[in-house]
Motif scaffolding. Sequence first.
Motif, PDB file in Angstrom:
ATOM      1  N   VAL A  27     -34.405   6.999  19.018  1.00 39.09           N
ATOM      2  CA  VAL A  27     -34.856   5.716  19.552  1.00 39.09           C
ATOM      3  C   VAL A  27     -34.606   4.626  18.521  1.00 39.09           C
ATOM      4  N   PRO A  28     -33.517   3.891  18.640  1.00 37.64           N
ATOM      5  CA  PRO A  28     -33.254   2.820  17.689  1.00 37.64           C
ATOM      6  C   PRO A  28     -34.145   1.625  18.005  1.00 37.64           C
ATOM      7  N   ALA A  29     -34.401   0.832  16.986  1.00 38.34           N
ATOM      8  CA  ALA A  29     -35.183  -0.384  17.201  1.00 38.34           C
ATOM      9  C   ALA A  29     -34.226  -1.567  17.268  1.00 38.34           C
ATOM     10  N   THR A  30     -34.720  -2.660  17.795  1.00 28.44           N
ATOM     11  CA  THR A  30     -33.905  -3.864  17.867  1.00 28.44           C
ATOM     12  C   THR A  30     -33.457  -4.257  16.470  1.00 28.44           C
ATOM     13  N   GLY A  31     -32.209  -4.592  16.345  1.00 28.06           N
ATOM     14  CA  GLY A  31     -31.694  -5.011  15.045  1.00 28.06           C
ATOM     15  C   GLY A  31     -31.186  -3.844  14.211  1.00 28.06           C
ATOM     16  N   ASP A  32     -31.432  -2.619  14.632  1.00 28.48           N
ATOM     17  CA  ASP A  32     -30.925  -1.472  13.878  1.00 28.48           C
ATOM     18  C   ASP A  32     -29.396  -1.499  13.901  1.00 28.48           C
ATOM     19  N   THR A  33     -28.834  -1.171  12.771  1.00 28.62           N
ATOM     20  CA  THR A  33     -27.382  -1.263  12.638  1.00 28.62           C
ATOM     21  C   THR A  33     -26.825   0.073  12.187  1.00 28.62           C
ATOM     22  N   PHE A  34     -25.723   0.460  12.815  1.00 33.27           N
ATOM     23  CA  PHE A  34     -24.983   1.650  12.380  1.00 33.27           C
ATOM     24  C   PHE A  34     -23.573   1.191  12.038  1.00 33.27           C
ATOM     25  N   THR A  35     -23.034   1.719  10.973  1.00 35.95           N
ATOM     26  CA  THR A  35     -21.730   1.263  10.524  1.00 35.95           C
ATOM     27  C   THR A  35     -20.757   2.435  10.497  1.00 35.95           C
ATOM     28  N   THR A  90     -53.234  -0.192   4.036  1.00 31.79           N
ATOM     29  CA  THR A  90     -51.921  -0.129   4.683  1.00 31.79           C
ATOM     30  C   THR A  90     -52.032  -0.188   6.204  1.00 31.79           C
ATOM     31  N   GLY A  91     -53.262  -0.246   6.692  1.00 32.27           N
ATOM     32  CA  GLY A  91     -53.453  -0.454   8.115  1.00 32.27           C
ATOM     33  C   GLY A  91     -53.165   0.776   8.953  1.00 32.27           C
ATOM     34  N   GLN A  92     -53.466   0.650  10.243  1.00 34.08           N
ATOM     35  CA  GLN A  92     -53.152   1.741  11.155  1.00 34.08           C
ATOM     36  C   GLN A  92     -52.975   1.201  12.572  1.00 34.08           C
ATOM     37  N   VAL A  93     -52.340   1.991  13.385  1.00 30.60           N
ATOM     38  CA  VAL A  93     -52.175   1.609  14.782  1.00 30.60           C
ATOM     39  C   VAL A  93     -53.356   2.195  15.541  1.00 30.60           C
ATOM     40  N   VAL A  94     -54.062   1.339  16.294  1.00 28.99           N
ATOM     41  CA  VAL A  94     -55.185   1.859  17.058  1.00 28.99           C
ATOM     42  C   VAL A  94     -54.841   1.928  18.546  1.00 28.99           C
ATOM     43  N   ASP A  95     -53.852   1.158  18.945  1.00 30.91           N
ATOM     44  CA  ASP A  95     -53.475   1.164  20.366  1.00 30.91           C
ATOM     45  C   ASP A  95     -51.954   0.982  20.431  1.00 30.91           C
ATOM     46  N   SER A  96     -51.260   2.111  20.458  1.00 34.02           N
ATOM     47  CA  SER A  96     -49.800   1.994  20.331  1.00 34.02           C
ATOM     48  C   SER A  96     -49.191   1.341  21.570  1.00 34.02           C
ATOM     49  N   ALA A  97     -49.855   1.480  22.728  1.00 40.67           N
ATOM     50  CA  ALA A  97     -49.327   0.825  23.929  1.00 40.67           C
ATOM     51  C   ALA A  97     -49.340  -0.687  23.728  1.00 40.67           C
ATOM     52  N   ALA A  98     -50.438  -1.206  23.190  1.00 33.92           N
ATOM     53  CA  ALA A  98     -50.537  -2.652  22.973  1.00 33.92           C
ATOM     54  C   ALA A  98     -49.510  -3.109  21.936  1.00 33.92           C
ATOM     55  N   TRP A  99     -49.347  -2.296  20.891  1.00 42.02           N
ATOM     56  CA  TRP A  99     -48.367  -2.645  19.847  1.00 42.02           C
ATOM     57  C   TRP A  99     -46.955  -2.695  20.433  1.00 42.02           C
ATOM     58  N   ASN A 100     -46.637  -1.692  21.242  1.00 47.00           N
ATOM     59  CA  ASN A 100     -45.293  -1.655  21.817  1.00 47.00           C
ATOM     60  C   ASN A 100     -45.095  -2.777  22.815  1.00 47.00           C
ATOM     61  N   ALA A 101     -46.193  -3.182  23.495  1.00 53.23           N
ATOM     62  CA  ALA A 101     -46.068  -4.225  24.515  1.00 53.23           C
ATOM     63  C   ALA A 101     -45.937  -5.606  23.867  1.00 53.23           C
ATOM     64  N   ALA A 102     -46.398  -5.724  22.628  1.00 57.53           N
ATOM     65  CA  ALA A 102     -46.356  -7.036  21.973  1.00 57.53           C
ATOM     66  C   ALA A 102     -44.910  -7.471  21.774  1.00 57.53           C
ATOM     67  N   PRO A 103     -44.654  -8.777  22.004  1.00 56.46           N
ATOM     68  CA  PRO A 103     -43.273  -9.244  21.896  1.00 56.46           C
ATOM     69  C   PRO A 103     -42.712  -9.054  20.488  1.00 56.46           C
ATOM     70  N   LEU A 104     -41.410  -8.799  20.464  1.00 57.74           N
ATOM     71  CA  LEU A 104     -40.742  -8.624  19.178  1.00 57.74           C
ATOM     72  C   LEU A 104     -40.637  -9.972  18.508  1.00 57.74           C
ATOM     73  N   PRO A 105     -40.419 -10.124  17.227  1.00 57.31           N
ATOM     74  CA  PRO A 105     -40.051  -9.054  16.298  1.00 57.31           C
ATOM     75  C   PRO A 105     -41.199  -8.420  15.530  1.00 57.31           C
ATOM     76  N   HIS A 106     -42.437  -8.480  16.025  1.00 55.70           N
ATOM     77  CA  HIS A 106     -43.533  -7.790  15.324  1.00 55.70           C
ATOM     78  C   HIS A 106     -43.721  -8.266  13.891  1.00 55.70           C
ATOM     79  N   GLN A 107     -43.553  -9.568  13.727  1.00 56.35           N
ATOM     80  CA  GLN A 107     -43.801 -10.097  12.381  1.00 56.35           C
ATOM     81  C   GLN A 107     -44.997 -11.055  12.466  1.00 56.35           C
ATOM     82  N   TYR A 108     -45.958 -10.789  11.617  1.00 53.01           N
ATOM     83  CA  TYR A 108     -47.189 -11.599  11.707  1.00 53.01           C
ATOM     84  C   TYR A 108     -47.622 -11.984  10.304  1.00 53.01           C
ATOM     85  N   THR A 109     -48.340 -13.096  10.262  1.00 52.28           N
ATOM     86  CA  THR A 109     -48.956 -13.502   9.002  1.00 52.28           C
ATOM     87  C   THR A 109     -50.455 -13.638   9.252  1.00 52.28           C
TER      88      THR A 109
END
Lengths: 633, 415
Positions: free
Chosen positions: A511-519, B209-228
């Motif tokens: 399962v690749p993630a978005t932005g994953d790159t293979f060369t 280092t945190g943990q995932v408590v609800d992977s469905a919610a994490w996966n449903a969250a819009p990319l790119p999964h970058q937060y401050t």
Amino acid sequence: MAEMLSTAVSALRAFRRQLDVTSHNIANASTPGYSRQRVDMTTREPQLMGNGYVGSGVQVTGIARYYDDLLSMQLRDSTSAYSRLEIYSSKAAVLNNLFADSSTGLSASLQRFLNAVQGVANEPSSSAARQVMLSEAQSLTQRLQTYDARLNELDAEINARLKGEVADISAAAENIAQLNEKIAAALATTGQPPNDLLDERDRQLSVLSQHVKVSVVKQDDGAWNVFIGNGQSLVLGNQAARLVTYEDPFGSGRLGVAYQSASGAIAPIDAAISGGSLGGIMDFRREMLDPARNQLGQIAIGIASAANLQHHKGVDLTGAMGGDLFGIGEAVVQGKEGNGGSGSVTVSRTDLGALTPYDYVLEYTGSAWSLRRADTGEAVPMTGSGTAGAPFQAAGLSIVTTGYAPAAGDQFMIRPTAGAIEKFSVLISDPTKIAAAAPIIASASGTNSGTGTITAGEVLDASDPATLRSTVNIVFTSPTTYSIDGGVTNLPYTPGGAIEVNGWRVRIDGVPATGDTFTVKSNVGGVGDNRNALALSDMLGQRLLSGGAESLNDAVTRFVGEIGASSNRANVSAEAQRIMREDAAAAMDGVSGVNLDEEAANILRFQQAYQAAAQIIAISQTLFDTLLAATRR
Amino acid sequence: MSYRISTGRMHDAAIAQVLGRQSALSRTQSQIASGLRVQTPADDPVAATRILELERMRSQLVQFGKNADAAINRLSIAEQAMADLTGLLQRVHQLAVQANNGAMDDTSLRSIATELKTRVQELQDIANRRDAGGEYLFAGFSTQTQPFVRTGGGVTYTGDQGVRTLQISPTQRIVDGFSGAHVFLDIPEGNGTFAVEVGVHAGTASIDTGQVVDSAAWNAAPLPHQYTIRFTDPDLDGTADTWEVLDGNGDPLLDGDGNPVTGTYVAGSAIEFNGIQVKVSGSPAVGDTFQIRPAGRESLFDTLDAMIAALDAPANTPESRARLGTALNQALAQLAQGMDHVINVRAEIGARLSTLDSAETMRADLDFELSGNLSELRDLDYAEAISRMNQQLMGLQAAQVAYSRIAQLSLFDYL
């Protein structure tokens, strides 16, 4: 008393003749081809003495052979059949022994080479393993060439043998013609059979039938006409024709057999010759030697083509693309002597799977080209038009005829496999030049956050190495779509599916993630890469021959098996025929052979008869004396 | 009826008999001498082709055996390297725990850093190990190039991701090693799903280092999964008592109802959004940030280098101690990931060695069967051959005796 004396003298002379002939029989008890003789006797004409016919003794009417035409014909026929099988099986045994050794033979050499390729796959950067692979390739080459040279020698031996055969046949024919003349003359002048000349002619016929199957037709004057093949007359009365050899008009240097009539005209009769050592040697050449040479060539072509094809898809230790591993002779095209056209026909092998172990004749009929098998004459359909762009295609060959301005009836012999082994060679001497590695390598970027993995990649087409080895990035635009280096974008992603670009193929799984790159890029420094060595080993194990039905190993095994089976069959038939010939000879001997015990008995018998006749003379003397004494007073 | 026989024929036939028996005897003799029933393909063409095939298969098996031996050697060396690596990581883990107890002074921390530096060197030595043939074990296909080289920015990998496949039985192939990238670089970062980084750090806050408590919610969250995560002071009392979350563009992250995700900061309690949870302790300064991003991969060298850098930095203020704490937390998590990874590699080696083992058994069984078949086809039955030879000898003697007796008889002797 005069009658009595004359009767006794006739008996003395007759039994003296009997004893002469018996001595002749005893003297020739061990002479080959001698038929025992007998004295034919009959009573002399009786004299009418008033009160009856009084016998007047015995007379010799002639000296004849014990001989049976039918048995002698059977013996000749079975001799021809046995001579054919004897030479056939002895030549087959040469081939059989050539390929006999299972530990040093072709099968073992090929397997050792394949093992050595696996050895390189095992340690691709080891120069020792690479050297072993080259040495095994060399020894495979030598093995093939030894076989090919031996087969060529056999061909040359057969050429020399054919010259001897036709000389022997011509000489025997000449002898028979001369004997015919003498026998006819003797019969004409005396009316008595010249027994020893007849035996001599039978002996010459027997010699002839050892060389070739003959049929004999008797003439009224005592001469025998001899025919061979489809009724070509070898001897007619006192005239003998000759057999000669002629060179193959396609210039292969091999000899055929032709019939030279009394006028000197020459006509090839190869196909008509049967039986005898001449028939046997020609049958062996056609049925075993030619197929063996062509099949061996086919195997060699299979090895070279498969190895070269895969070797071209790899890179060597220096990073250069692989070249040819083996050199191989091209398909041979020979124009027929007397072809009217000019230019050249070119033939190349294009399809290994469709290649056959047969030779073909390409003929221009005046309006079109046609192809047929050289041995059976069976027509072979061709596709294409003979131009360089669309060459004729048949039997795995590609034939271009546009370089030749043909005249009607022009013929070419095409030998797809015969010349292959002569130029079979290992083209690499530097172990580093073995292309064990693949030219490309795929990698996943270290910053990939998905679980996608990529295979190292395999080469499908190395015809454009620069493009093949150029760097290509596969970037996932989402977990289910990817783009290939700016070109095609958003292709759907199938886990484990093949991605084929620029002549290579990789598979991405997981399962690749978005932005994953293979060369995928040129494999630089990958000296430990064994992908191409492994692919080479795979390639040589695949079913490449006979339309994908046979692997190289299968072909080698079948090849050796067929020679063994043919040789075995020839041995069994020769043994059976030998017994038949023995039986025919025994039957013939039963009639014509001398038995010394019988002759001893005959001596006793004729000696006693002779002595009795002598006694009659003595008695007639006594009678005469008695009469004289009675009338003296 | 009896046939007339000529004297010559009688001799010829008798001699032919004797010769035939001699030839049969000579064949038997040669079979006994070689021990082979089938001496040329013509003796038994069917058996001969089968013999060729069987011999070829046996020869192939020998090569597969060699291939398997090479694979076993390389995997065993790799296993030894992995065992050493496990020991090393355990020691580093101890050192990290030791450094993380909060009571260490700068000097003690530096001495730990000093030991860590030798451990990094040791790690590089393990990664650059060679096999018996002098090839680098963890270099992918580039087995002649030293794969792990320290340059200014840390240890870089110069090998590739290739792995070598070997044929170990007619139907089995096995990979005989691992690329260095897989063993030393491919360690999942952070908790394996996301990684936490320290952003602006003026206060004394540290983060786990945190943990995932609800992977469905994490996966449903819009990319790119970058937060401050930013600490703010809305009541302007000078303490950062509220946290908010910004998305990748710097805009406030909104929850499902369209309200900004925010909360009151309580030291040591969880901050939770989009199915993940991190715990911040200590007192952040206003404007302090922590960044969250999807987990990538981290090299073991980078983990150790980061620890050394953290330990080398002065830790004499609460702020710097908090930074050290965060760094050591991350390092411990990373070491745990590393050890898990090494265990996976060792399990893989074990599985392959076991496959090799069963392949060896399979080859031995097959070879036994092949040689049995081969012997059946090719080898001579001595008992049968010797009794046949005795028979033939007797036959030959009888033929000779009979001939010599018959040949002596002649009627002429009595004349």
